[in-house]
Design a protein around this motif. Structure first.
Motif, mmCIF file in Angstrom:
data_model
loop_
_atom_site.group_PDB
_atom_site.id
_atom_site.type_symbol
_atom_site.label_atom_id
_atom_site.label_comp_id
_atom_site.label_asym_id
_atom_site.label_seq_id
_atom_site.Cartn_x
_atom_site.Cartn_y
_atom_site.Cartn_z
ATOM 1 N N TYR A 53 0.813 -1.219 0.000
ATOM 2 C CA TYR A 53 0.000 0.000 0.000
ATOM 3 C C TYR A 53 0.846 1.268 0.000
ATOM 4 C CZ TYR A 53 -4.052 -2.921 1.048
ATOM 5 O OH TYR A 53 -5.040 -3.871 0.981
ATOM 6 N N ALA A 54 1.976 1.246 0.716
ATOM 7 C CA ALA A 54 2.781 2.455 0.865
ATOM 8 C C ALA A 54 3.458 2.867 -0.433
ATOM 9 C CB ALA A 54 3.830 2.257 1.952
ATOM 10 N N LEU A 55 3.935 1.898 -1.215
ATOM 11 C CA LEU A 55 4.624 2.238 -2.459
ATOM 12 C C LEU A 55 3.695 2.931 -3.452
ATOM 13 C CD1 LEU A 55 7.337 2.121 -3.868
ATOM 14 C CD2 LEU A 55 6.721 -0.124 -4.779
ATOM 15 N N PRO A 56 2.499 2.388 -3.752
ATOM 16 C CA PRO A 56 1.586 3.132 -4.633
ATOM 17 C C PRO A 56 1.093 4.431 -4.006
ATOM 18 C CG PRO A 56 0.544 1.123 -3.826
ATOM 19 C CD PRO A 56 1.976 1.034 -3.460
ATOM 20 N N ALA A 57 1.079 4.517 -2.679
ATOM 21 C CA ALA A 57 0.690 5.774 -2.026
ATOM 22 C C ALA A 57 1.682 6.886 -2.353
ATOM 23 C CB ALA A 57 0.581 5.581 -0.523
ATOM 24 N N SER A 62 -0.793 13.263 -4.200
ATOM 25 C CA SER A 62 -1.240 14.438 -4.951
ATOM 26 C C SER A 62 -0.944 15.755 -4.254
ATOM 27 C CB SER A 62 -2.755 14.347 -5.200
ATOM 28 O OG SER A 62 -3.469 14.263 -3.970
ATOM 29 N N GLY A 63 -0.417 15.687 -3.037
ATOM 30 C CA GLY A 63 -0.124 16.903 -2.306
ATOM 31 C C GLY A 63 1.228 17.482 -2.686
ATOM 32 N N ASP A 71 -4.385 15.923 1.339
ATOM 33 C CA ASP A 71 -5.328 14.808 1.407
ATOM 34 C C ASP A 71 -4.574 13.541 1.783
ATOM 35 O OD1 ASP A 71 -7.479 16.393 0.672
ATOM 36 O OD2 ASP A 71 -7.216 16.005 -1.471
ATOM 37 N N VAL A 72 -5.242 12.677 2.506
ATOM 38 C CA VAL A 72 -4.656 11.390 2.902
ATOM 39 C C VAL A 72 -5.403 10.296 2.154
ATOM 40 C CG1 VAL A 72 -4.231 9.798 4.798
ATOM 41 C CG2 VAL A 72 -4.013 12.263 5.172
ATOM 42 N N SER A 73 -4.689 9.589 1.306
ATOM 43 C CA SER A 73 -5.327 8.560 0.489
ATOM 44 C C SER A 73 -5.655 7.330 1.319
ATOM 45 C CB SER A 73 -4.420 8.165 -0.676
ATOM 46 O OG SER A 73 -3.283 7.446 -0.205
ATOM 47 N N ALA A 74 -6.572 6.531 0.783
ATOM 48 C CA ALA A 74 -6.899 5.265 1.433
ATOM 49 C C ALA A 74 -5.681 4.351 1.485
ATOM 50 C CB ALA A 74 -8.045 4.580 0.697
ATOM 51 N N LEU A 75 -4.803 4.463 0.493
ATOM 52 C CA LEU A 75 -3.586 3.654 0.477
ATOM 53 C C LEU A 75 -2.702 3.969 1.682
ATOM 54 C CD1 LEU A 75 -2.706 3.960 -3.324
ATOM 55 C CD2 LEU A 75 -3.462 1.880 -2.149
ATOM 56 N N THR A 76 -2.538 5.252 1.964
ATOM 57 C CA THR A 76 -1.729 5.657 3.116
ATOM 58 C C THR A 76 -2.361 5.197 4.420
ATOM 59 O OG1 THR A 76 -0.867 7.597 1.953
ATOM 60 C CG2 THR A 76 -0.766 7.629 4.354
ATOM 61 N N ALA A 135 1.426 13.597 5.656
ATOM 62 C CA ALA A 135 1.266 12.371 4.864
ATOM 63 C C ALA A 135 2.475 12.124 3.966
ATOM 64 C CB ALA A 135 -0.005 12.451 4.030
ATOM 65 N N TYR A 136 3.085 13.182 3.450
ATOM 66 C CA TYR A 136 4.263 13.042 2.579
ATOM 67 C C TYR A 136 5.382 12.315 3.312
ATOM 68 C CZ TYR A 136 8.188 14.374 -0.434
ATOM 69 O OH TYR A 136 9.291 14.354 -1.253
ATOM 70 N N HIS A 137 5.668 12.722 4.533
ATOM 71 C CA HIS A 137 6.728 12.093 5.327
ATOM 72 C C HIS A 137 6.344 10.672 5.734
ATOM 73 C CE1 HIS A 137 9.097 15.839 6.028
ATOM 74 N NE2 HIS A 137 7.919 16.403 5.840
ATOM 75 N N ILE A 138 5.123 10.506 6.188
ATOM 76 C CA ILE A 138 4.702 9.204 6.700
ATOM 77 C C ILE A 138 4.712 8.150 5.602
ATOM 78 C CG2 ILE A 138 2.744 7.943 7.692
ATOM 79 C CD1 ILE A 138 2.099 10.499 9.286
ATOM 80 N N ASN A 139 4.375 8.529 4.367
ATOM 81 C CA ASN A 139 4.439 7.573 3.255
ATOM 82 C C ASN A 139 5.835 6.973 3.122
ATOM 83 O OD1 ASN A 139 1.786 7.606 2.324
ATOM 84 N ND2 ASN A 139 2.137 9.335 0.942
ATOM 85 N N TYR A 140 6.853 7.809 3.218
ATOM 86 C CA TYR A 140 8.230 7.319 3.084
ATOM 87 C C TYR A 140 8.651 6.503 4.303
ATOM 88 C CZ TYR A 140 9.167 9.909 -1.187
ATOM 89 O OH TYR A 140 9.147 10.359 -2.491
#
Length: 246
Positions: A53-57, A62-63, A71-76, A135-140
């Motif tokens: 989920y994290a890689l496609p997130a 989009s931010g 926005d926080v995607s469902a993937l994240t 969300a940008y940081h948390i995805n990584y």
């Protein structure tokens, strides 16, 4: 669900690992290794489930990197839930099997780092995402779970006395570029986002929480990267695995 999946993995390991590995080889392991074996298999869970989920997130984010609000995607959200579930499970394992974990991970220092990382993540990541923050940081941070695969496989091969095999060497060498690429190379990007983001959108508690905790994963990754690179260099030069514990 994530906690339940980890419990299921451990249950399956308790029932079948000795049979799959072979009774002679499994019984030859040290007592703490046999205990840690079952919980260590759970680390494969976030390597696959969270990364899925994290890689496609990251790819579909989009931010803006210089904005804490997005926005926080469902993937994240799903990746975070799966990761938090695993860390909750792992924190329980550390506390319940402290002596075995100290030996497995090379001392209390490593476990203290894990505890700090887990507690801050469990508390702060869901809080931030529910408020559309960071969300940008948390995805990584989430996608870095993929490196658990090589780490866990290295431990398993060492426990099975396979440190001199080609598989052990290949896994170790593959771990280095993966760890550096996923956890270290991205640090300048995260640092730029950290420095240039719109701090004014945060409340005072949020400001200090972000200021103090966002650098922690990157600092830990730099510490572990140094340990891995130094250990790999010594192994290639001397054949001595400094990461392997007696």
């Amino acid at each position: 669900m994530s906690i339940a999946c980890n419990a299921f993995i451990m249950l399956v390991s308790l029932c079948f690992s000795r049979r799959v590995v072979g009774a002679k080889r499994f019984d030859a392991m040290k007592p703490h290794e046999r205990t840690t074996w079952h919980t260590n298999l759970c680390t494969f869970w976030p390597a696959f489930a969270v990364t899925a989920y994290a890689l496609p997130a990251i790819a579909t984010f989009s931010g803006k990197s210089d904005s804490f609000v997005s926005d926080v995607s469902a993937l994240t959200s799903k990746a975070c839930g799966l990761s938090i579930g695993y860390m909750t499970w792992d924190l329980g394992v550390i506390l319940a099997r402290w002596d075995d974990q100290v030996v497995a991970y090379g001392g209390k220092g490593a476990l203290y780092l894990f505890i700090v990382h887990h507690v801050f993540s469990i508390v702060l990541w869901p809080y931030a995402l529910m408020r559309h923050l960071c969300a940008y940081h948390i995805n990584y941070f989430l996608v870095s779970e993929v490196t658990n695969f090589n780490m866990s496989l290295r431990w398993i091969l060492a426990a099975l006395n396979m440190s001199n095999t080609k598989l052990y060497l290949i896994n170790g060498l593959a771990w280095i570029p993966l760890f550096l690429g996923v956890r270290v190379v991205v640090i300048p990007r995260l640092f730029a986002a950290y420095m240039n983001s719109d701090w004014g959108v945060l409340t005072t508690p949020q400001y200090y929480a972000a200021l103090l905790t966002l650098p922690i994963p990157s600092l830990l990754n730099l510490y572990w990267a140094q340990q891995i690179v130094v250990g790999a260099a010594k192994f290639l030069i001397t054949g001595e695995d400094v990461l392997k514990q007696d």
